[in-house]
Motif scaffolding. Structure first.
Motif, PDB file in Angstrom:
ATOM      1  N   THR A 132      26.748  -2.393   4.154  1.00  0.00           N
ATOM      2  CA  THR A 132      26.493  -1.808   5.469  1.00  0.00           C
ATOM      3  C   THR A 132      25.003  -1.768   5.803  1.00  0.00           C
ATOM      4  OG1 THR A 132      28.474  -0.455   5.255  1.00  0.00           O
ATOM      5  CG2 THR A 132      26.878   0.220   6.926  1.00  0.00           C
ATOM      6  N   GLY A 133      24.654  -2.402   6.918  1.00  0.00           N
ATOM      7  CA  GLY A 133      23.298  -2.380   7.439  1.00  0.00           C
ATOM      8  C   GLY A 133      22.357  -3.417   6.856  1.00  0.00           C
ATOM      9  N   HIS A 134      22.721  -4.082   5.771  1.00  0.00           N
ATOM     10  CA  HIS A 134      21.792  -5.013   5.129  1.00  0.00           C
ATOM     11  C   HIS A 134      21.570  -6.293   5.940  1.00  0.00           C
ATOM     12  CE1 HIS A 134      21.909  -3.197   0.814  1.00  0.00           C
ATOM     13  NE2 HIS A 134      22.000  -2.260   1.745  1.00  0.00           N
ATOM     14  N   SER A 135      22.637  -6.911   6.431  1.00  0.00           N
ATOM     15  CA  SER A 135      22.463  -8.136   7.228  1.00  0.00           C
ATOM     16  C   SER A 135      21.681  -7.874   8.517  1.00  0.00           C
ATOM     17  CB  SER A 135      23.820  -8.772   7.535  1.00  0.00           C
ATOM     18  OG  SER A 135      23.642  -9.982   8.244  1.00  0.00           O
ATOM     19  N   PRO A 136      22.007  -6.816   9.287  1.00  0.00           N
ATOM     20  CA  PRO A 136      21.217  -6.548  10.488  1.00  0.00           C
ATOM     21  C   PRO A 136      19.747  -6.256  10.188  1.00  0.00           C
ATOM     22  CG  PRO A 136      23.272  -5.300  10.576  1.00  0.00           C
ATOM     23  CD  PRO A 136      23.180  -5.922   9.211  1.00  0.00           C
ATOM     24  N   ALA A 137      19.461  -5.773   8.981  1.00  0.00           N
ATOM     25  CA  ALA A 137      18.076  -5.486   8.596  1.00  0.00           C
ATOM     26  C   ALA A 137      17.328  -6.750   8.175  1.00  0.00           C
ATOM     27  CB  ALA A 137      18.050  -4.468   7.458  1.00  0.00           C
ATOM     28  N   GLY A 138      18.030  -7.891   8.133  1.00  0.00           N
ATOM     29  CA  GLY A 138      17.371  -9.161   7.814  1.00  0.00           C
ATOM     30  C   GLY A 138      17.900  -9.858   6.586  1.00  0.00           C
ATOM     31  N   MET A 139      18.926  -9.340   5.968  1.00  0.00           N
ATOM     32  CA  MET A 139      19.431  -9.928   4.723  1.00  0.00           C
ATOM     33  C   MET A 139      20.505 -10.968   5.013  1.00  0.00           C
ATOM     34  SD  MET A 139      19.998  -7.817   1.284  1.00  0.00           S
ATOM     35  CE  MET A 139      19.951  -8.692  -0.260  1.00  0.00           C
ATOM     36  N   HIS A 140      20.047 -12.081   5.564  1.00  0.00           N
ATOM     37  CA  HIS A 140      20.897 -13.233   5.858  1.00  0.00           C
ATOM     38  C   HIS A 140      19.999 -14.466   5.901  1.00  0.00           C
ATOM     39  CE1 HIS A 140      19.441 -13.113  10.047  1.00  0.00           C
ATOM     40  NE2 HIS A 140      19.480 -11.804   9.853  1.00  0.00           N
ATOM     41  N   ALA A 141      20.592 -15.627   5.663  1.00  0.00           N
ATOM     42  CA  ALA A 141      19.810 -16.870   5.658  1.00  0.00           C
ATOM     43  C   ALA A 141      20.741 -18.035   5.940  1.00  0.00           C
ATOM     44  CB  ALA A 141      19.123 -17.066   4.311  1.00  0.00           C
ATOM     45  N   THR A 142      20.161 -19.149   6.336  1.00  0.00           N
ATOM     46  CA  THR A 142      20.917 -20.378   6.574  1.00  0.00           C
ATOM     47  C   THR A 142      20.235 -21.508   5.813  1.00  0.00           C
ATOM     48  OG1 THR A 142      21.599 -19.612   8.762  1.00  0.00           O
ATOM     49  CG2 THR A 142      21.716 -21.980   8.351  1.00  0.00           C
ATOM     50  N   LEU A 143      21.061 -22.278   5.100  1.00  0.00           N
ATOM     51  CA  LEU A 143      20.576 -23.429   4.337  1.00  0.00           C
ATOM     52  C   LEU A 143      21.100 -24.714   4.967  1.00  0.00           C
ATOM     53  CD1 LEU A 143      21.336 -21.975   0.830  1.00  0.00           C
ATOM     54  CD2 LEU A 143      19.069 -22.519   1.716  1.00  0.00           C
ATOM     55  N   ARG A 144      20.228 -25.709   5.032  1.00  0.00           N
ATOM     56  CA  ARG A 144      20.655 -27.027   5.493  1.00  0.00           C
ATOM     57  C   ARG A 144      21.488 -27.692   4.394  1.00  0.00           C
ATOM     58  NH1 ARG A 144      15.423 -26.174   6.662  1.00  0.00           N
ATOM     59  NH2 ARG A 144      14.738 -27.234   4.782  1.00  0.00           N
ATOM     60  N   VAL A 145      22.264 -28.680   4.792  1.00  0.00           N
ATOM     61  CA  VAL A 145      23.047 -29.474   3.839  1.00  0.00           C
ATOM     62  C   VAL A 145      22.609 -30.915   4.020  1.00  0.00           C
ATOM     63  CG1 VAL A 145      25.360 -30.276   3.224  1.00  0.00           C
ATOM     64  CG2 VAL A 145      24.993 -27.883   3.848  1.00  0.00           C
ATOM     65  N   ALA A 146      22.354 -31.598   2.907  1.00  0.00           N
ATOM     66  CA  ALA A 146      21.915 -32.993   2.959  1.00  0.00           C
ATOM     67  C   ALA A 146      22.896 -33.808   3.811  1.00  0.00           C
ATOM     68  CB  ALA A 146      21.833 -33.570   1.559  1.00  0.00           C
ATOM     69  N   GLY A 147      22.347 -34.557   4.754  1.00  0.00           N
ATOM     70  CA  GLY A 147      23.175 -35.380   5.614  1.00  0.00           C
ATOM     71  C   GLY A 147      23.928 -34.585   6.665  1.00  0.00           C
ATOM     72  N   GLY A 148      23.657 -33.294   6.771  1.00  0.00           N
ATOM     73  CA  GLY A 148      24.381 -32.453   7.715  1.00  0.00           C
ATOM     74  C   GLY A 148      23.439 -31.783   8.678  1.00  0.00           C
TER      75      GLY A 148
ATOM     76  N   GLN B 280      16.384  -8.889  -2.362  1.00  0.00           N
ATOM     77  CA  GLN B 280      15.443  -7.779  -2.267  1.00  0.00           C
ATOM     78  C   GLN B 280      15.794  -6.971  -1.037  1.00  0.00           C
ATOM     79  OE1 GLN B 280      11.692  -9.815  -1.969  1.00  0.00           O
ATOM     80  NE2 GLN B 280      11.566 -10.183  -4.154  1.00  0.00           N
ATOM     81  N   GLU B 281      15.065  -5.887  -0.810  1.00  0.00           N
ATOM     82  CA  GLU B 281      15.266  -5.105   0.407  1.00  0.00           C
ATOM     83  C   GLU B 281      14.431  -5.726   1.518  1.00  0.00           C
ATOM     84  OE1 GLU B 281      16.660  -3.415  -2.856  1.00  0.00           O
ATOM     85  OE2 GLU B 281      14.512  -3.319  -2.691  1.00  0.00           O
ATOM     86  N   TYR B 282      14.902  -6.201   2.519  1.00  0.00           N
ATOM     87  CA  TYR B 282      16.226  -6.664   2.905  1.00  0.00           C
ATOM     88  C   TYR B 282      16.108  -8.127   3.245  1.00  0.00           C
ATOM     89  CZ  TYR B 282      17.659  -1.865   2.734  1.00  0.00           C
ATOM     90  OH  TYR B 282      17.949  -0.624   2.292  1.00  0.00           O
ATOM     91  N   ALA B 283      16.041  -8.945   2.219  1.00  0.00           N
ATOM     92  CA  ALA B 283      15.852 -10.383   2.399  1.00  0.00           C
ATOM     93  C   ALA B 283      16.372 -11.128   1.184  1.00  0.00           C
ATOM     94  CB  ALA B 283      14.374 -10.702   2.603  1.00  0.00           C
ATOM     95  N   PHE B 284      16.667 -12.400   1.403  1.00  0.00           N
ATOM     96  CA  PHE B 284      16.949 -13.328   0.322  1.00  0.00           C
ATOM     97  C   PHE B 284      15.701 -14.166   0.109  1.00  0.00           C
ATOM     98  CE2 PHE B 284      21.365 -12.960   2.091  1.00  0.00           C
ATOM     99  CZ  PHE B 284      21.919 -12.329   0.981  1.00  0.00           C
TER     100      PHE B 284
END
Length: 125
Positions: free
Chosen positions: A108-124, A38-42
């Motif tokens: 262009t501009g989407h990640s700085p606007a908040g369109m990024h995320a981090t997922l954990r990995v089992a056992g990591g 979505q604008e601007y998120a996952f």
């Protein structure tokens, strides 16, 4: 008065662009992840990935074009096409133990606007 309106508009734009990404949901590790763009998120169906093969179902639920790149430990796991609104793509990745998986829209501009995320990995991390 004109200066006051301009200042208020700048504050509103800054507040919209500086939003933190949606927090990843809690729950058990998954081998199928759904990613809504979505604008601007996952919007993610899970916050932790299982180690091994993972199917990533990407859907553009927004009103603008988006893409997603998944990276782990600096290595690109997969890259979607630039999807038009309503577009959908399935990516098959192999997740390794030890480090998180990062998602980012590369338009262009989407990640700085908040369109990024981090997922954990089992056992990591």
């Amino acid at each position: 008065m004109r200066g006051l309106v301009a200042a208020a508009a700048l504050l509103l734009i800054a507040a919209c662009g500086a939003a933190d990404p949606e927090p990843a949901p809690a729950g058990p590790p998954v081998s199928e992840l759904r990613v809504g763009m979505q604008e601007y998120a996952f919007v993610l169906s899970a916050g932790t990935l299982a180690v091994g093969p993972v199917s990533v179902v990407v859907t553009n639920a927004g009103s603008a074009a988006h893409d997603v790149v998944l990276r782990q430990d600096g290595r690109e796991l997969a890259r979607s096409e630039v999807l038009s609104p309503g577009g959908r793509q399935v990516l098959d990745v192999r997740v390794e133990p030890g480090t998180p998986v990062h998602l980012e829209c590369t338009l262009t501009g989407h990640s700085p606007a908040g369109m990024h995320a981090t997922l954990r990995v089992a056992g990591g991390g």
